[in-house]
Design an enzyme around this catalytic site. Structure first.
Site, mmCIF file in Angstrom:
data_model
loop_
_atom_site.group_PDB
_atom_site.id
_atom_site.type_symbol
_atom_site.label_atom_id
_atom_site.label_comp_id
_atom_site.label_asym_id
_atom_site.label_seq_id
_atom_site.Cartn_x
_atom_site.Cartn_y
_atom_site.Cartn_z
ATOM 1 N N CYS A 40 -4.251 0.778 -2.364
ATOM 2 C CA CYS A 40 -3.953 -0.496 -1.750
ATOM 3 C C CYS A 40 -2.855 -1.494 -2.294
ATOM 4 C CB CYS A 40 -5.273 -1.437 -1.732
ATOM 5 S SG CYS A 40 -6.846 -0.629 -1.109
ATOM 6 N N GLU B 135 0.202 5.283 0.588
ATOM 7 C CA GLU B 135 -0.582 6.249 0.910
ATOM 8 C C GLU B 135 -0.042 7.612 0.593
ATOM 9 O OE1 GLU B 135 -2.254 3.920 4.778
ATOM 10 O OE2 GLU B 135 -0.900 5.625 5.345
ATOM 11 N N GLU C 57 -3.100 -4.309 -2.942
ATOM 12 C CA GLU C 57 -3.570 -5.547 -4.349
ATOM 13 C C GLU C 57 -3.588 -4.683 -5.441
ATOM 14 O OE1 GLU C 57 -4.838 -4.632 -1.087
ATOM 15 O OE2 GLU C 57 -6.014 -6.245 -0.164
ATOM 16 N N CYS D 21 -10.218 -5.099 0.501
ATOM 17 C CA CYS D 21 -11.365 -4.312 0.499
ATOM 18 C C CYS D 21 -12.120 -4.481 -0.647
ATOM 19 C CB CYS D 21 -10.951 -2.706 0.342
ATOM 20 S SG CYS D 21 -10.496 -2.008 -1.255
ATOM 21 N N ASN E 10 0.799 -1.073 -0.121
ATOM 22 C CA ASN E 10 0.037 0.107 -0.035
ATOM 23 C C ASN E 10 0.795 1.172 -0.116
ATOM 24 O OD1 ASN E 10 0.548 -0.807 2.710
ATOM 25 N ND2 ASN E 10 -1.218 0.298 3.372
HETATM 26 ZN ZN ZN Z 1 -8.039 -2.404 -1.470
#
Ligand code: ZN
Length: 135
Positions: free
Chosen positions: A57, A48, A59, A88, A46
């Site tokens: 994210c 940010e 993924e 998510c 991830n």
């Molecule tokens: Zn996600």
């Protein structure tokens, strides 16, 4: 749980990617890896941003890296979080886009030390959105 060498390598890649997570705001480091049908593994963490909505994210970083490298048929993923968190909803939809066979696509949920769970993508995202193509 007995894991194949490919599964172990996938999980190892997710754990390794987590060490590169850039998560100064949430403090929630995530690593992910996806396995392409040609055997290649692509990892992501991830990332940010101070403008929170720009964060991405792990993924999706992994999937987009695979797509950019021409690996657009994926067969499995591993996600490493501190506490066994699952992908998510947005990432489930992105995985679906490139899943060669969603009902056979395994998503490994792991922590740094343990395998927490395994699901199929269909279990995580039943009735995902798919655009009808070519008609
Ligand atoms: Zn996600």
């Amino acid at each position: 749980m007995n894991l194949s060498a490919a599964e172990q390598a996938l999980i190892r890649a997710a754990r390794e990617a987590r060490t590169h997570a850039y998560a100064p705001y949430s403090g929630y480091a995530v690593g992910a890896a996806v396995l392409a049908d040609d055997g290649r593994v692509f990892a992501g963490c991830n990332v940010e941003n101070a403008s929170y909505g720009l964060s991405v994210c792990a993924e999706r970083v992994a999937v987009f890296g695979a797509a950019a490298a021409g690996a657009q048929r994926l067969v499995a993923a591993a996600v490493c979080t501190p506490d066994g968190g699952t992908p998510c909803g947005a990432c489930r939809q992105v995985l679906l886009e490139f899943a060669a066979a969603p009902d056979q696509f395994t998503v490994w949920v792991v922590s740094p030390a343990h395998v927490i769970a395994r699901y199929t993508l269909t279990e995580l995202l039943p009735h995902g959105f798919q655009l009808a193509r070519g008609e």
